[in-house]
Design an enzyme around this catalytic site. Sequence first.
Site, PDB file in Angstrom:
ATOM      1  N   GLU A   5      -9.207  52.476  -5.458  1.00  0.00           N
ATOM      2  CA  GLU A   5      -9.469  52.031  -4.085  1.00  0.00           C
ATOM      3  C   GLU A   5      -8.512  50.884  -3.828  1.00  0.00           C
ATOM      4  O   GLU A   5      -8.495  49.913  -4.580  1.00  0.00           O
ATOM      5  CB  GLU A   5     -10.929  51.594  -3.935  1.00  0.00           C
ATOM      6  CG  GLU A   5     -11.944  52.708  -4.234  1.00  0.00           C
ATOM      7  CD  GLU A   5     -11.751  53.976  -3.407  1.00  0.00           C
ATOM      8  OE1 GLU A   5     -11.196  53.898  -2.291  1.00  0.00           O
ATOM      9  OE2 GLU A   5     -12.123  55.065  -3.891  1.00  0.00           O
ATOM     10  N   CYS A  51     -11.086  43.901   1.387  1.00  0.00           N
ATOM     11  CA  CYS A  51     -10.220  45.049   1.673  1.00  0.00           C
ATOM     12  C   CYS A  51     -10.579  45.618   3.045  1.00  0.00           C
ATOM     13  O   CYS A  51      -9.758  46.214   3.716  1.00  0.00           O
ATOM     14  CB  CYS A  51     -10.393  46.101   0.601  1.00  0.00           C
ATOM     15  SG  CYS A  51     -12.112  46.369   0.222  1.00  0.00           S
TER      16      CYS A  51
HETATM   17  P1  NAD Z   1      -3.993  43.266  -7.308  1.00  0.00           P
HETATM   18  O1  NAD Z   1      -3.477  44.639  -7.148  1.00  0.00           O
HETATM   19  O2  NAD Z   1      -3.023  42.143  -7.308  1.00  0.00           O
HETATM   20  O3  NAD Z   1      -4.788  43.125  -8.684  1.00  0.00           O
HETATM   21  C1  NAD Z   1      -5.836  44.017  -9.020  1.00  0.00           C
HETATM   22  C2  NAD Z   1      -5.953  44.071 -10.530  1.00  0.00           C
HETATM   23  O4  NAD Z   1      -4.793  44.690 -11.037  1.00  0.00           O
HETATM   24  C3  NAD Z   1      -6.028  42.697 -11.201  1.00  0.00           C
HETATM   25  O5  NAD Z   1      -6.873  42.778 -12.322  1.00  0.00           O
HETATM   26  C4  NAD Z   1      -4.600  42.470 -11.629  1.00  0.00           C
HETATM   27  O6  NAD Z   1      -4.480  41.577 -12.723  1.00  0.00           O
HETATM   28  C5  NAD Z   1      -4.208  43.859 -12.016  1.00  0.00           C
HETATM   29  N1  NAD Z   1      -2.776  44.132 -12.060  1.00  0.00           N
HETATM   30  C6  NAD Z   1      -1.775  43.572 -11.356  1.00  0.00           C
HETATM   31  N2  NAD Z   1      -0.605  44.148 -11.702  1.00  0.00           N
HETATM   32  C7  NAD Z   1      -0.905  45.086 -12.627  1.00  0.00           C
HETATM   33  C8  NAD Z   1      -0.159  46.036 -13.384  1.00  0.00           C
HETATM   34  N3  NAD Z   1       1.165  46.140 -13.251  1.00  0.00           N
HETATM   35  N4  NAD Z   1      -0.832  46.842 -14.251  1.00  0.00           N
HETATM   36  C9  NAD Z   1      -2.162  46.746 -14.384  1.00  0.00           C
HETATM   37  N5  NAD Z   1      -2.912  45.880 -13.702  1.00  0.00           N
HETATM   38  C10 NAD Z   1      -2.289  45.071 -12.844  1.00  0.00           C
HETATM   39  O7  NAD Z   1      -5.124  43.065  -6.206  1.00  0.00           O
HETATM   40  P2  NAD Z   1      -6.010  41.781  -5.903  1.00  0.00           P
HETATM   41  O8  NAD Z   1      -5.144  40.738  -5.287  1.00  0.00           O
HETATM   42  O9  NAD Z   1      -6.863  41.416  -7.067  1.00  0.00           O
HETATM   43  O10 NAD Z   1      -7.014  42.386  -4.820  1.00  0.00           O
HETATM   44  C11 NAD Z   1      -6.632  42.529  -3.499  1.00  0.00           C
HETATM   45  C12 NAD Z   1      -6.207  43.940  -3.190  1.00  0.00           C
HETATM   46  O11 NAD Z   1      -7.260  44.827  -3.542  1.00  0.00           O
HETATM   47  C13 NAD Z   1      -5.990  44.158  -1.696  1.00  0.00           C
HETATM   48  O12 NAD Z   1      -4.891  45.005  -1.518  1.00  0.00           O
HETATM   49  C14 NAD Z   1      -7.280  44.835  -1.255  1.00  0.00           C
HETATM   50  O13 NAD Z   1      -7.157  45.598  -0.087  1.00  0.00           O
HETATM   51  C15 NAD Z   1      -7.598  45.657  -2.451  1.00  0.00           C
HETATM   52  N6  NAD Z   1      -9.029  45.982  -2.512  1.00  0.00           N
HETATM   53  C16 NAD Z   1      -9.406  47.236  -2.162  1.00  0.00           C
HETATM   54  C17 NAD Z   1     -10.741  47.579  -2.179  1.00  0.00           C
HETATM   55  C18 NAD Z   1     -11.178  48.957  -1.780  1.00  0.00           C
HETATM   56  O14 NAD Z   1     -12.319  49.297  -2.035  1.00  0.00           O
HETATM   57  N7  NAD Z   1     -10.328  49.745  -1.182  1.00  0.00           N
HETATM   58  C19 NAD Z   1     -11.698  46.640  -2.559  1.00  0.00           C
HETATM   59  C20 NAD Z   1     -11.273  45.368  -2.932  1.00  0.00           C
HETATM   60  C21 NAD Z   1      -9.923  45.055  -2.915  1.00  0.00           C
END
Ligand code: NAD
Length: 538
Positions: free
Chosen positions: A290, A324
């Site tokens: 998501e 999100c």
């Molecule tokens: P992010 O993508 O920066 O990080 C999410 C997770 O991925 C973290 O644990 C991070 O450490 C990890 N990560 C980052 N780079 C990675 C890689 N190369 N490999 C593996 N893991 C990696 O997102 P965020 O800033 O934590 O959250 C915000 C984002 O999440 C926004 O885009 C938001 O829209 C989305 N979001 C979506 C939903 C949904 O249900 N659609 C819900 C909540 C948040």
Amino acid sequence: MSANIPLPVNEPVLHYAPGSPERAALQAAIKELGSVVTDIPVVVNGREYREGKTVRVTSPQKHGHHLATTHLASTELLNEAIRGAVTAQKAWENWSFADRAAVFLKAADLLAGPWRQRINAATLLGQGKTPHQAEIDSACELIDFLRFNVHFAEKILAEQPISSPGVWNRMDYRPLEGFVYAITPFNFTAIGGNLPTAPAIFGNVVLWKPSTTAMLSNWLFFQLLREAGLPPGVIQFIPGNSTIVSETLIGSPHLAGIHFTGSTGVFRQLWTGVAANLPKYRSYPRIVGETGGKDFILAHPSADSDALVTAMIRGSFEYQGQKCSAASRAYVPRSLWPKVEAGLKEEMAKIKQGDPADFSVYVGAVIDERAFTKLEQVLVAAKADKRCRIVAGGGADRRVGWFIEPTVIETTDPHHQVMTVEFFGPILGVYVYDDAKWDEVLQLVDTATDYALTGAVFAQDRAAVASAAQALRHAAGNFYVNDKPTGAVVGQQPFGGARASGTNDKAGSILNLYRWVSPRVIKETGAPPAHWSYPYLG
Ligand code: NAD
């Protein structure tokens, strides 16, 4: 034997009104947790590891406040975590469903009771949520995920094929063979808890990489799971450098699934990594993600302007726009805009921003310096751009915490970045359209961005609601009529979107649970035929 899981109901939201016991308990928990530096280990096979590199966890509203130190998993430890999980699965998947369910139902009760304010306090201090935002996330939503997921799992187990005379058919709902890699975002403690636990209910084993900026609440929840009876190795708690963790886990032949929530870019990287390693895996990994959104509010000329202004403020600025589902683009008809603009200015002037430990605060700070810098640049660029006008807000202050003022930017260009790019902060773009161009604006809302997560239409005219619902059928996975596009409740509004917003596997519904089983069908014949011939051969 049926587990007879109690029918879940949504956890009631506590109000934290002055003089209430929950208010006093939360204040005490904030004081206690805020006065220590928590040391967070990696936990593999039940053993805590405090070695190798560390990172500091600080508070968004007071970046000088050192809340926790997290130890990061090394490659060797990650490989040990994979081996341990694969071994742990043999016993865990053979536990009865009732015994596994008991762990998660107990976790829900612990969170609803003795752990509630500690985890809310961690969410307030570490992720910058107000008491209300913490309560609806780290308490209510997470409790709901735990109880409803167990209930959905029971329903799946009860779904069985028909049998015919002399033949008995059964469905054996096996877990995936190997481990699930759960990668969780900073913005919801509930998602942090849901992504590793939902697969585990079916006997899956999970390696959970929490987000650094949500580490304090996530660590507390992991400890709660252990108290609830989760056996060692079933969920491995592996804070770490994302690149190292992903390379190690995605490179393993035992990868059976990914349960991700976060940004679209990271999800695409993960999927690409899986595709590149495909020949290695024992099974095709299930990929559930998501991701981002550029969520809309569309007002029709018949909209109620007070309800619209309220939805714009709540939907765009609660939790600093870091949901999100947060509204970040609005389309308002010219006839309504003067009233809406005046309403926004009047109401936004009343919003208090600051440290959410002060319970009169409505908006806190954004999560970290990286987010602050990005958002500040958006504000600077908009101020210098002739196509933009700052209607309200526009300030940024980094002295004590990462404070970005709730901001409304009107633009004359419907394809400007304020209408198309996810910034993930308290910035709302507004495009004012000619009242006569309803059909054109529907087309615009549908096509302006790659995302399709949430969206809301405001209209009193039923024909307008119907035309929007039809034209925007694929523009949002969660579509709201005369309501803000945030605040989905487990079991009531299953959550998720398609297009660049994710695989739309709907967290908080039975659909998500289906992704974590690999059914085996067993056909058993009582009196098998003893001759190969058929009558027609006669
Ligand atoms: P992010 O993508 O920066 O990080 C999410 C997770 O991925 C973290 O644990 C991070 O450490 C990890 N990560 C980052 N780079 C990675 C890689 N190369 N490999 C593996 N893991 C990696 O997102 P965020 O800033 O934590 O959250 C915000 C984002 O999440 C926004 O885009 C938001 O829209 C989305 N979001 C979506 C939903 C949904 O249900 N659609 C819900 C909540 C948040």
